[in-house]
Design a protein around this motif. Sequence first.
Motif, PDB file in Angstrom:
ATOM      1  N   ILE A 170       0.851  -1.209   0.000  1.00 29.01           N
ATOM      2  CA  ILE A 170       0.000   0.000   0.000  1.00 29.01           C
ATOM      3  C   ILE A 170       0.880   1.250   0.000  1.00 29.01           C
ATOM      4  O   ILE A 170       0.638   2.199  -0.748  1.00 29.01           O
ATOM      5  CB  ILE A 170      -0.965   0.010   1.210  1.00 29.01           C
ATOM      6  CG1 ILE A 170      -1.912  -1.195   1.167  1.00 29.01           C
ATOM      7  CG2 ILE A 170      -1.767   1.307   1.243  1.00 29.01           C
ATOM      8  CD1 ILE A 170      -2.785  -1.367   2.401  1.00 29.01           C
ATOM      9  N   ILE A 171       1.919   1.218   0.818  1.00 26.09           N
ATOM     10  CA  ILE A 171       2.805   2.400   0.883  1.00 26.09           C
ATOM     11  C   ILE A 171       3.447   2.646  -0.485  1.00 26.09           C
ATOM     12  O   ILE A 171       3.523   3.783  -0.958  1.00 26.09           O
ATOM     13  CB  ILE A 171       3.861   2.235   1.999  1.00 26.09           C
ATOM     14  CG1 ILE A 171       3.151   2.195   3.362  1.00 26.09           C
ATOM     15  CG2 ILE A 171       4.891   3.355   1.957  1.00 26.09           C
ATOM     16  CD1 ILE A 171       4.036   1.844   4.530  1.00 26.09           C
ATOM     17  N   ARG A 172       3.864   1.566  -1.146  1.00 28.59           N
ATOM     18  CA  ARG A 172       4.451   1.733  -2.483  1.00 28.59           C
ATOM     19  C   ARG A 172       3.408   2.320  -3.452  1.00 28.59           C
ATOM     20  O   ARG A 172       3.690   3.212  -4.235  1.00 28.59           O
ATOM     21  CB  ARG A 172       4.947   0.375  -2.998  1.00 28.59           C
ATOM     22  CG  ARG A 172       5.855   0.519  -4.225  1.00 28.59           C
ATOM     23  CD  ARG A 172       6.531  -0.766  -4.642  1.00 28.59           C
ATOM     24  NE  ARG A 172       5.617  -1.889  -4.686  1.00 28.59           N
ATOM     25  CZ  ARG A 172       5.677  -2.947  -3.874  1.00 28.59           C
ATOM     26  NH1 ARG A 172       6.624  -3.027  -2.958  1.00 28.59           N
ATOM     27  NH2 ARG A 172       4.811  -3.929  -3.969  1.00 28.59           N
ATOM     28  N   GLU A 173       2.205   1.850  -3.339  1.00 29.09           N
ATOM     29  CA  GLU A 173       1.110   2.285  -4.231  1.00 29.09           C
ATOM     30  C   GLU A 173       0.801   3.786  -4.076  1.00 29.09           C
ATOM     31  O   GLU A 173       0.404   4.435  -5.030  1.00 29.09           O
ATOM     32  CB  GLU A 173      -0.139   1.456  -3.872  1.00 29.09           C
ATOM     33  CG  GLU A 173      -1.264   1.524  -4.842  1.00 29.09           C
ATOM     34  CD  GLU A 173      -1.058   0.694  -6.100  1.00 29.09           C
ATOM     35  OE1 GLU A 173      -0.220  -0.235  -6.066  1.00 29.09           O
ATOM     36  OE2 GLU A 173      -1.734   0.999  -7.101  1.00 29.09           O
ATOM     37  N   ILE A 174       0.966   4.308  -2.877  1.00 24.24           N
ATOM     38  CA  ILE A 174       0.619   5.725  -2.661  1.00 24.24           C
ATOM     39  C   ILE A 174       1.820   6.658  -2.818  1.00 24.24           C
ATOM     40  O   ILE A 174       1.707   7.850  -2.573  1.00 24.24           O
ATOM     41  CB  ILE A 174       0.003   5.952  -1.255  1.00 24.24           C
ATOM     42  CG1 ILE A 174       0.978   5.560  -0.164  1.00 24.24           C
ATOM     43  CG2 ILE A 174      -1.314   5.220  -1.110  1.00 24.24           C
ATOM     44  CD1 ILE A 174       0.529   5.939   1.226  1.00 24.24           C
ATOM     45  N   SER A 175       2.951   6.091  -3.241  1.00 28.35           N
ATOM     46  CA  SER A 175       4.158   6.913  -3.270  1.00 28.35           C
ATOM     47  C   SER A 175       4.068   8.064  -4.284  1.00 28.35           C
ATOM     48  O   SER A 175       4.855   8.982  -4.232  1.00 28.35           O
ATOM     49  CB  SER A 175       5.385   6.043  -3.543  1.00 28.35           C
ATOM     50  OG  SER A 175       5.212   5.365  -4.763  1.00 28.35           O
ATOM     51  N   ASN A 176       3.090   8.008  -5.195  1.00 27.49           N
ATOM     52  CA  ASN A 176       2.943   9.110  -6.172  1.00 27.49           C
ATOM     53  C   ASN A 176       1.896  10.140  -5.720  1.00 27.49           C
ATOM     54  O   ASN A 176       1.511  11.005  -6.486  1.00 27.49           O
ATOM     55  CB  ASN A 176       2.560   8.555  -7.556  1.00 27.49           C
ATOM     56  CG  ASN A 176       1.179   7.922  -7.527  1.00 27.49           C
ATOM     57  OD1 ASN A 176       0.706   7.541  -6.447  1.00 27.49           O
ATOM     58  ND2 ASN A 176       0.526   7.820  -8.666  1.00 27.49           N
ATOM     59  N   ILE A 177       1.417  10.005  -4.486  1.00 30.24           N
ATOM     60  CA  ILE A 177       0.403  10.953  -3.996  1.00 30.24           C
ATOM     61  C   ILE A 177       1.007  11.766  -2.854  1.00 30.24           C
ATOM     62  O   ILE A 177       1.678  11.208  -1.983  1.00 30.24           O
ATOM     63  CB  ILE A 177      -0.849  10.211  -3.459  1.00 30.24           C
ATOM     64  CG1 ILE A 177      -1.358   9.199  -4.485  1.00 30.24           C
ATOM     65  CG2 ILE A 177      -1.952  11.196  -3.102  1.00 30.24           C
ATOM     66  CD1 ILE A 177      -2.534   8.351  -3.977  1.00 30.24           C
ATOM     67  N   LYS A 178       0.739  13.064  -2.870  1.00 31.23           N
ATOM     68  CA  LYS A 178       1.227  13.894  -1.761  1.00 31.23           C
ATOM     69  C   LYS A 178       0.226  13.729  -0.620  1.00 31.23           C
ATOM     70  O   LYS A 178      -0.834  14.351  -0.616  1.00 31.23           O
ATOM     71  CB  LYS A 178       1.302  15.357  -2.207  1.00 31.23           C
ATOM     72  CG  LYS A 178       2.042  16.245  -1.238  1.00 31.23           C
ATOM     73  CD  LYS A 178       2.150  17.656  -1.806  1.00 31.23           C
ATOM     74  CE  LYS A 178       2.815  18.619  -0.837  1.00 31.23           C
ATOM     75  NZ  LYS A 178       2.230  18.659   0.479  1.00 31.23           N
ATOM     76  N   VAL A 179       0.531  12.854   0.276  1.00 32.47           N
ATOM     77  CA  VAL A 179      -0.440  12.520   1.312  1.00 32.47           C
ATOM     78  C   VAL A 179       0.298  12.141   2.605  1.00 32.47           C
ATOM     79  O   VAL A 179       1.412  11.616   2.558  1.00 32.47           O
ATOM     80  CB  VAL A 179      -1.332  11.341   0.825  1.00 32.47           C
ATOM     81  CG1 VAL A 179      -0.556  10.053   0.671  1.00 32.47           C
ATOM     82  CG2 VAL A 179      -2.546  11.138   1.700  1.00 32.47           C
ATOM     83  N   ARG A 180      -0.305  12.446   3.713  1.00 32.91           N
ATOM     84  CA  ARG A 180       0.273  12.043   5.004  1.00 32.91           C
ATOM     85  C   ARG A 180      -0.319  10.696   5.389  1.00 32.91           C
ATOM     86  O   ARG A 180      -1.475  10.420   5.088  1.00 32.91           O
ATOM     87  CB  ARG A 180      -0.123  13.114   6.023  1.00 32.91           C
ATOM     88  CG  ARG A 180       0.672  13.100   7.286  1.00 32.91           C
ATOM     89  CD  ARG A 180       0.243  14.223   8.206  1.00 32.91           C
ATOM     90  NE  ARG A 180      -1.130  14.070   8.630  1.00 32.91           N
ATOM     91  CZ  ARG A 180      -2.058  14.993   8.523  1.00 32.91           C
ATOM     92  NH1 ARG A 180      -1.776  16.149   7.975  1.00 32.91           N
ATOM     93  NH2 ARG A 180      -3.271  14.773   8.962  1.00 32.91           N
ATOM     94  N   VAL A 181       0.467   9.881   6.036  1.00 33.41           N
ATOM     95  CA  VAL A 181      -0.026   8.555   6.443  1.00 33.41           C
ATOM     96  C   VAL A 181      -0.105   8.474   7.967  1.00 33.41           C
ATOM     97  O   VAL A 181       0.819   8.881   8.668  1.00 33.41           O
ATOM     98  CB  VAL A 181       0.923   7.442   5.928  1.00 33.41           C
ATOM     99  CG1 VAL A 181       0.586   6.103   6.555  1.00 33.41           C
ATOM    100  CG2 VAL A 181       0.849   7.337   4.411  1.00 33.41           C
ATOM    101  N   ILE A 182      -1.226   7.994   8.434  1.00 36.62           N
ATOM    102  CA  ILE A 182      -1.396   7.723   9.860  1.00 36.62           C
ATOM    103  C   ILE A 182      -1.664   6.216   9.947  1.00 36.62           C
ATOM    104  O   ILE A 182      -2.533   5.713   9.225  1.00 36.62           O
ATOM    105  CB  ILE A 182      -2.619   8.475  10.413  1.00 36.62           C
ATOM    106  CG1 ILE A 182      -2.480   9.977  10.160  1.00 36.62           C
ATOM    107  CG2 ILE A 182      -2.796   8.197  11.910  1.00 36.62           C
ATOM    108  CD1 ILE A 182      -3.807  10.707  10.158  1.00 36.62           C
TER     109      ILE A 182
END
Length: 258
Positions: A190-202
């Motif tokens: 999932i982390i790899r999948e979102i690597s192109n989005i400017k987003v904070r992860v909790i």
Amino acid sequence: MIVKSIKVKSALSKSGLRELDYSLNPYLGCVYSCPYCYAPNFTPNKEASENWGKVVIIKENLLEVLMKEVKIYKKGVVGISTITDAYQPIEALRKLTRESLKVLLKNGFRVSIQTKSPLVLRDIDVLLEYKDRVDVGFTVTSLNNRLEPNAPPARARLRALKKLSDEGLETWIFLGPIIQGINDMEIEDIIREISNIKVRVIFDNFHYYKGLKFKEGSTWWWVSLKNRILENCKRYDIECHEESEDWIYEKRKYYKTF
Ligand code: SF4
């Protein structure tokens, strides 16, 4: 699904979550019926809490009550969707969430939305108008909906998240609950999948509530997984926090400045 309506005496309730002042839930009950959901324990309506996933109750006079409350309540942060998903399918018809957002934002409140539904994109016009007082978070626990078979597909959520983020809205992902042996093996994907989005992860592990069928993971498992999550986030330059960390207090201090 059975749909019912009730009249309410209050729209905003004081939030028990540290980072929020109020919560607003236009509906009671949630059709997504995620197996790890603890919201029935906090739902003040027996019919909805005992028939979770089968009954949705509409607060039919919500807007009328909310319009009075925003004039007298101290301004603060309102969490949308704390005990139900405010963008579940009924919202496409009833638009109570959309209209509530307008009332809150026009009257100087800040809103923090958490959802699993791309339907939030419908309201992007309202969100962009007040973008300095809005944040939107999507819950993602698995890329293949292993844990949420009735909710919108995780990849559709991520596409919606990217759109909101690309438009300049503050966005975040709640990566959780992470359950040992159930979805922990997917977290790095999932982390790899979102690597192109400017987003904070909790992120957070699973916390047991009465009646749920999952168990809390062991301490060694969590410590090791947590380190891997942080390493992965660092690799992709993603801001990443465990839910209980102090940043929440920092966020609250920031919100308190308006
Ligand atoms: S979307 Fe949220 S409120 Fe609805 S069932 Fe899932 S966890 Fe519970």
